[in-house]
Enzyme design. Structure first.
Site, PDB file in Angstrom:
ATOM      1  CE1 TYR A   1      -4.014   2.370   0.835  1.00  0.00           C
ATOM      2  CE2 TYR A   1      -2.824   3.534   1.960  1.00  0.00           C
ATOM      3  CZ  TYR A   1      -3.365   4.035   1.835  1.00  0.00           C
ATOM      4  OH  TYR A   1      -4.374   4.410   1.468  1.00  0.00           O
TER       5      TYR A   1
ATOM      6  CB  SER B   1     -29.449  16.947  20.754  1.00  0.00           C
ATOM      7  OG  SER B   1     -30.315  18.242  21.175  1.00  0.00           O
TER       8      SER B   1
ATOM      9  CD  GLU C   1     -28.417   5.185  14.579  1.00  0.00           C
ATOM     10  OE1 GLU C   1     -27.424   5.438  14.100  1.00  0.00           O
ATOM     11  OE2 GLU C   1     -30.419   6.216  14.242  1.00  0.00           O
TER      12      GLU C   1
ATOM     13  CE  LYS D   1     -27.365   9.466  21.704  1.00  0.00           C
ATOM     14  NZ  LYS D   1     -25.961   9.520  22.662  1.00  0.00           N
TER      15      LYS D   1
ATOM     16  NE  ARG E   1     -25.253  19.128  18.765  1.00  0.00           N
ATOM     17  CZ  ARG E   1     -26.325  19.314  19.132  1.00  0.00           C
ATOM     18  NH1 ARG E   1     -27.085  19.678  18.171  1.00  0.00           N
ATOM     19  NH2 ARG E   1     -26.847  20.696  19.673  1.00  0.00           N
TER      20      ARG E   1
ATOM     21  CE1 TYR F   1     -26.860  11.499  13.256  1.00  0.00           C
ATOM     22  CE2 TYR F   1     -24.603  10.401  13.982  1.00  0.00           C
ATOM     23  CZ  TYR F   1     -25.691  11.854  13.956  1.00  0.00           C
ATOM     24  OH  TYR F   1     -25.801  12.468  14.388  1.00  0.00           O
TER      25      TYR F   1
ATOM     26  CE  LYS G   1     -27.157   8.709  27.204  1.00  0.00           C
ATOM     27  NZ  LYS G   1     -27.411   9.826  27.457  1.00  0.00           N
TER      28      LYS G   1
ATOM     29  CB  CYS H   1       4.787  -8.643  48.858  1.00  0.00           C
ATOM     30  SG  CYS H   1       5.308 -10.709  50.059  1.00  0.00           S
TER      31      CYS H   1
ATOM     32  CB  CYS I   1       3.679 -13.262  50.627  1.00  0.00           C
ATOM     33  SG  CYS I   1       1.530 -11.969  50.773  1.00  0.00           S
TER      34      CYS I   1
HETATM   35  O1  JCF Z   1     -25.338   7.012  17.419  1.00  0.00           O
HETATM   36  C1  JCF Z   1     -25.030   8.964  18.205  1.00  0.00           C
HETATM   37  N1  JCF Z   1     -24.491   9.523  18.482  1.00  0.00           N
HETATM   38  C2  JCF Z   1     -26.625   9.086  16.923  1.00  0.00           C
HETATM   39  C3  JCF Z   1     -27.121  10.329  17.408  1.00  0.00           C
HETATM   40  C4  JCF Z   1     -27.173   8.496  15.978  1.00  0.00           C
HETATM   41  C5  JCF Z   1     -28.763   9.338  15.297  1.00  0.00           C
HETATM   42  O2  JCF Z   1     -28.818   8.504  14.424  1.00  0.00           O
HETATM   43  C6  JCF Z   1     -28.527  10.609  15.354  1.00  0.00           C
HETATM   44  C7  JCF Z   1     -28.064  11.594  16.388  1.00  0.00           C
HETATM   45  C8  JCF Z   1     -28.143  12.677  17.230  1.00  0.00           C
HETATM   46  C9  JCF Z   1     -29.264  13.181  16.464  1.00  0.00           C
HETATM   47  N2  JCF Z   1     -29.364  11.627  15.141  1.00  0.00           N
HETATM   48  C10 JCF Z   1     -30.232  12.572  15.561  1.00  0.00           C
HETATM   49  C11 JCF Z   1     -31.145  12.991  14.516  1.00  0.00           C
END
Ligand code: JCF
Length: 672
Positions: free
Chosen positions: A34, A80, A112, A114, A135, A224, A313, A425, A431
């Protein structure tokens, strides 16, 4: 060849290798090859500056450091997500959606993981990466284009055709755990500050004004979604957007799934939570989105967050608590490990009252004192650790932590070698703490495998002074075992039987059971195969030892040191006198090694057996298996989708056989 064509070919090749490496996790050429192609391209571009283009792979690195970041306004706001934490919340989220849509049938969601990274916005125009931004406040971020370009997983030019003329692609830049460990290891070696977690490491790496630093960090991305898009009708569902992203060569998390209702989402959440510790990157929850884009639009937004999506979360992995005291634990090798006694706190679903402080260097670096309020982290199934101190909360009487001058268990002297971070030690098996750990190791599954001899029983046997070394285990009587806590006569008999059975062992197991420092299962195996009997190993000198696979200077010294100790020799003699024995390891005969001297290379996908299995079988028959084709290669075994190695073999005139031929060849000697 025409330079223009040549340059174009090189770019295509390099982009393809990048794709295989970063997207498919399946490198097909050695790094050296490469690098050679890359240098060749760079050279040609220098000779023909008129042929240089912005999306050439050479343009990822080498930009001049910035003075500061410019502002970059997103074409569409970056949202967010609201958080929720349990199934009731999720049901409420879904109910609000159905109420708003005046609908009472289930709707589809995309789920998905996060990612715990940094959100970025990538603007592509006519398929070319134009700008990239953080962001920021959601409307405007920082222009980090030149840093983003160093991330090999992000295409400078979208693959395929028919991409919208202008599109914002949204994703999360992150550092895989392996890359995070590498950065912190380097920081420790250079005495610079470590990052507290992969997210900080990703943020710190992206926020470099000098992109050559970013280039050294193992950043990557999962995309995403999209923001602004000049073609409004190019997808009907979120899942279709993700498919488009994939077809353009953008990395998309492979775990993403469409679920037909919120019960499906809950199952997805639980499954990912269970899988979390095995994923190669850090995640902090699951993102759930309405799949249908029309419905998304109908639902709209509240303040900064969409109504059609949420973050479910995981329980917190980091919490704050009081460090009440520090104790020193003595391990198998005598290492004194500082352990924080904490005011119990709930972290990631369990109560934590102890956390490791690793060693004195770590304590100093983090400036931890008794009485401090500290951040505790629990990641997956690893031991909880103290991450940092909340300095604002330090009381005036916070107390320095000091290494004891004597072993807290046996009061023997402790010693710290200059080259090491740990204090040990010096008493060895005298020991009791070290003795307990040595015995647990001796009896463990991969060592002599004494089934039923659990940790608690071993600890009692030591506390009662019945065993001073592993050989003594074989001298404990039925009455003595039966006299211990939580032992009935039946379980005592089981222990005796298991001890009896453990005497019939193998040389690799025996060597591993001795607990020689840094001699793990593999090294023990290699030593046994190489020397074939214990005496030969015990008489080996430094040079003979480093001739063994995987044995370096340090391990060789550890082995010499171990066998030089009269006490260790005595334990070995006692074990053998107790009847511990193993079969002799035969020298490999010519008949058992029919492929000796033959060099094989395996490439492509195999269907009847994995490449690892094929490799093991070939090695078992005496063949050498290497990773790249050279003129010394005797056979290239080409599976499905064989690539550059096949080409190289053909160029060099190396004999190429397919998987069927390999199976035939192997079946002559072994069952496949
Ligand atoms: O993986 C993430 N942190 C994540 C953040 C994934 C997502 O699909 C998100 C996001 C923040 C905002 N989608 C939105 C609309």
């Amino acid at each position: 060849m025409d330079a223009k064509i040549h340059i174009e070919q090189l770019r295509q090749q390099i982009n393809e290798f990048n794709r295989q490496y970063y997207l498919e996790d399946n490198p097909t050429v050695p790094d050296a090859e490469y690098d050679r192609l890359f240098r060749e391209l760079k050279q040609l571009e220098e000779e023909h500056p008129d042929l240089l283009v912005a999306d050439s792979p050479t343009q990822r690195v080498g930009a001049a450091p910035l003075e500061k970041f410019q502002q970059s306004k997103h074409l569409q706001a970056m949202l967010s997500l609201d958080n929720l934490f349990n199934f009731q919340d999720l049901q409420a989220f879904c109910k609000r959606i159905l109420d708003r849509l005046k609908q009472d049938i289930a709707i589809e969601f995309v789920c998905e993981p996060k990612m715990d990274g940094i959100a970025v916005n990538l603007l592509y125009e006519n398929g070319l990466l134009k700008t990239a931004a953080t962001r920021g406040d959601g409307a405007t971020g920082e222009d980090i284009t030149q840093n983003i370009k160093t991330i090999q997983a992000i295409p400078l030019k979208l693959q395929g055709k028919n991409h919208p003329q202008r599109i914002e692609i949204r994703g999360e830049v992150y550092i895989p755990l392996a890359g995070f460990d590498a950065i912190n290891k380097q920081a420790r070696e250079h005495g610079t500050k470590e990052f507290a977690n992969p997210r900080n490491a990703a943020a710190g790496s992206l926020r470099q004004l000098d992109s050559s630093i970013t280039a050294q960090r193992k950043l990557t991305i999962f995309t995403y979604g999209i923001g602004f898009c000049s073609d409004e009708n190019f997808a009907q569902t979120h899942a279709q957007i993700l498919d488009h992203l994939k077809s353009w060569g953008m990395p998309v998390c492979p775990e993403i799934k469409v679920e037909s209702d919120i019960n499906g989402c809950e199952t997805f959440y639980q499954n990912i939570l269970n899988k979390r510790a095995t994923l190669p990157y850090e995640i902090d929850g699951v993102v759930i989105k309405v799949n249908d884009l029309k419905l998304q639009q109908q639902l709209g937004f509240v303040a900064r967050a969409p109504r059609f999506a949420t973050a479910y979360k995981f329980p917190a992995q980091e919490e704050m608590t009081l460090l009440e005291d520090v104790e020193f634990q003595v391990g198998r090798t005598g290492a004194l490990t500082p352990v924080a006694r904490l005011q119990p706190v709930h972290v990631g679903g369990v109560t934590v009252s102890n956390a490791t402080l690793h060693n004195m260097d770590e304590i100093e670096r983090k400036d931890v004192r008794i009485g401090d309020t500290v951040i505790v982290r629990r990641a997956g199934d690893v031991i909880p650790e103290v991450v940092s101190v909340v300095m604002q909360k330090r009381p005036p009487n916070a107390k320095q932590i000091t290494m004891p001058a004597q072993c807290p268990v046996c009061q023997s002297e402790v010693f710290r070698a200059e080259s090491e971070a740990v204090t040990r030690c010096t008493a060895g098996l005298y020991c009791k703490a070290q003795r307990k750990e040595a015995l647990k190791h001796f009896a463990s599954r991969k060592a002599l495998d004494v089934d039923g001899l659990g940790d608690k029983i071993i600890e009692q046997a030591v506390d009662l002074d019945l065993v001073h070394d592993p050989a003594d285990l074989y001298a404990v009587t039925l009455q003595q075992w039966a006299g211990m806590d939580r032992m009935a006569e039946k379980s005592a008999q089981n222990v005796l039987d298991a001890l009896q059975a453990s005497k019939e062992t193998t040389l690799p197991r025996f060597l591993f059971s001795l607990g020689i420092r840094e001699v793990g299962e593999t090294t023990a195996h290699n030593l046994a195969q190489h020397f074939r009997n214990l005496d030969a190993l015990m008489q080996a000198d430094h040079d003979a030892l480093i001739a063994v696979d995987d044995v370096g200077v340090v391990v060789a010294e550890n082995i010499l040191h171990f066998f030089a100790e009269p006490h260790n020799r005595n334990v070995i003699d006692k074990l053998i006198a107790q009847g511990v024995h193993w079969p002799v390891i035969e020298a490999p005969s010519a008949e058992s090694q029919p492929l000796a001297g033959k060099n094989f290379v395996l490439t492509g996908t195999m269907s009847t057996m994995g490449r690892d299995e094929a490799k093991a079988k070939l090695i078992g028959l005496g063949a050498k298996v290497s990773g790249s084709v050279s003129k010394n290669t005797d056979y290239l075994v080409a599976g499905e989708k064989a690539g550059s190695k096949l080409k190289k073999a053909q160029e060099l005139g190396v004999k190429v056989i397919d998987e069927d031929a390999l199976v035939n060849l192997l079946s002559v000697y072994v069952s496949v």
